[in-house]
Scaffold this active site. Structure first.
Site, PDB file in Angstrom:
ATOM      1  N   HIS A 177     -23.290 -65.890  87.753  1.00  0.00           N
ATOM      2  CA  HIS A 177     -22.157 -64.724  88.208  1.00  0.00           C
ATOM      3  C   HIS A 177     -20.754 -64.845  88.231  1.00  0.00           C
ATOM      4  O   HIS A 177     -20.262 -64.349  87.940  1.00  0.00           O
ATOM      5  CB  HIS A 177     -22.665 -64.338  89.363  1.00  0.00           C
ATOM      6  CG  HIS A 177     -22.146 -63.254  90.312  1.00  0.00           C
ATOM      7  ND1 HIS A 177     -21.742 -62.576  92.037  1.00  0.00           N
ATOM      8  CD2 HIS A 177     -21.639 -62.577  89.707  1.00  0.00           C
ATOM      9  CE1 HIS A 177     -21.808 -61.405  91.453  1.00  0.00           C
ATOM     10  NE2 HIS A 177     -20.963 -61.406  90.227  1.00  0.00           N
ATOM     11  N   GLU A 229     -14.949 -60.333  84.202  1.00  0.00           N
ATOM     12  CA  GLU A 229     -14.859 -61.711  85.588  1.00  0.00           C
ATOM     13  C   GLU A 229     -13.555 -62.494  84.946  1.00  0.00           C
ATOM     14  O   GLU A 229     -12.939 -62.554  85.941  1.00  0.00           O
ATOM     15  CB  GLU A 229     -16.020 -62.725  85.914  1.00  0.00           C
ATOM     16  CG  GLU A 229     -17.130 -62.170  86.323  1.00  0.00           C
ATOM     17  CD  GLU A 229     -17.198 -61.991  87.744  1.00  0.00           C
ATOM     18  OE1 GLU A 229     -16.869 -62.808  87.904  1.00  0.00           O
ATOM     19  OE2 GLU A 229     -18.092 -60.935  88.315  1.00  0.00           O
ATOM     20  N   HIS A 249     -10.986 -62.440  88.094  1.00  0.00           N
ATOM     21  CA  HIS A 249     -11.180 -64.409  88.555  1.00  0.00           C
ATOM     22  C   HIS A 249     -10.520 -64.885  87.130  1.00  0.00           C
ATOM     23  O   HIS A 249      -9.878 -66.048  87.732  1.00  0.00           O
ATOM     24  CB  HIS A 249     -12.417 -64.299  88.942  1.00  0.00           C
ATOM     25  CG  HIS A 249     -13.557 -63.917  89.636  1.00  0.00           C
ATOM     26  ND1 HIS A 249     -13.046 -63.873  90.951  1.00  0.00           N
ATOM     27  CD2 HIS A 249     -13.919 -62.564  89.455  1.00  0.00           C
ATOM     28  CE1 HIS A 249     -13.616 -62.431  91.641  1.00  0.00           C
ATOM     29  NE2 HIS A 249     -13.823 -61.793  90.876  1.00  0.00           N
TER      30      HIS A 249
END
Ligand SMILES: *[C@@H]1O[C@H](CO)[C@@H](O)[C@H](O)[C@H]1NC(C)=O
Ligand SMILES: *[C@@H]1O[C@H](CO)[C@@H](O)[C@H](O)[C@H]1NC(C)=O
Length: 273
Positions: A91, A139, A143
């Site tokens: 994920h 993502e 992040h």
């Protein structure tokens, strides 16, 4: 910005005025400088608060189980489990930071082209509406950019390579299989049972996450694994976890056995009929 500065205020105990002064450089004058630091893996001056997005101590590697992914998103959300997906998938790899990453490092398809086959296998988008590249880009922006101040993760290519490598080292499915814990519609598992298998490999701070399905059952859909900044498994720092995503997971309750459902590519929301 408001929420962010109060979070930072709580964190470092500085007066809001000081925090305000400190946060200015991150979003204005030194963006180019930061990007240069990222590119070269520098960590910059070590003053607390100056670069909160690089002051994190731990990462969370979040792996999801496609057998219950569809139960973890809204009913209206159209999910898909491609036929080739039969294993735990990534994920994300999330630095436990406060606030946003700078928007100083865009990602393009060509940045990770050489990883496409591996990313498609291990980090696919399971949402019909979202091409896998969009998932990776999201993502990275949310992040990865924050992880990129550490040497070894200081580019999209390296960040995704590290993530794939960590995923390769943590073959949850095989660990479980070897312990006789297999996907099943009939047999629920106890948290203790699963944790006793995973703890020696994932550390005792890992989190086994469930969602509640249509029938009120607890189903296992995700594992969050703390990783230290030096990329070893396990990390003790109780960071400042933020709401990482829109999924509705919660820690699997210790008292209620939960299901580890088989993957059904045709009927991903109702694997057991
Ligand atoms: C799941 O992936 C791992 C590699 O990460 C592999 O060793 C294992 O055989 C895979 N399991 C299945 C059922 O495909
Ligand atoms: C990695 O970091 C952790 C926590 O800071 C530390 O305990 C561990 O010894 C480090 N491992 C290596 C190989 O540097």
């Amino acid at each position: 910005m408001e929420m962010w500065s109060s979070a930072l205020f709580l964190l470092v105990g500085l007066s809001p005025a000081v925090v305000f002064l400190l946060q200015l450089p991150d979003y204005t004058a030194t963006q180019e400088g930061l990007w240069q630091d990222y590119k070269h893996g520098h960590q910059g001056p070590d003053s607390p608060g100056k670069r909160p997005f690089c002051s994190w101590k731990c990462l969370l590697l979040s792996l999801q189980w496609p057998g219950a992914f569809c139960q973890s998103v809204d009913k209206e959300t159209l999910c898909k489990i491609p036929l080739s997906i039969n294993n735990w998938t990534i994920h994300g790899l999330w630095p436990q930071k406060v606030g946003r990453c700078c928007s100083c490092w865009p990602m393009f398809e060509s940045d990770v082209q050489e990883l496409d086959p591996e990313l498609n296998e291990h980090w696919p988008s399971l949402l019909k509406s979202q091409p896998s590249f969009h998932f990776w880009k999201q993502e990275w922006e949310k992040h990865g950019v924050c992880a990129a101040c550490v040497e070894g993760m200081n580019s999209p290519l390296r960040y995704f390579q590290i993530s794939l490598k960590l995923r390769g080292q943590l073959d949850i499915q095989r660990l479980l299989e070897d312990a006789g814990i297999n996907p099943s519609c009939e047999r629920p598992y106890k948290l203790g049972e699963v944790q006793s298998v995973l703890t020696p490999h994932l550390g005792d701070k890992h989190e086994v996450q469930c969602v509640t399905d249509d029938q009120g059952r607890e189903v296992w859909f995700q594992v969050k694994i703390p990783i230290s900044r030096n990329l070893t498994v396990g990390c003790d720092h109780h960071g400042d976890p933020e709401a990482q995503d829109s999924l509705q997971g919660h820690p699997c309750p210790p008292q209620v056995p939960f299901y580890y459902l088989p993957i059904d590519h045709e009927a991903p929301r109702r694997p057991c009929g």
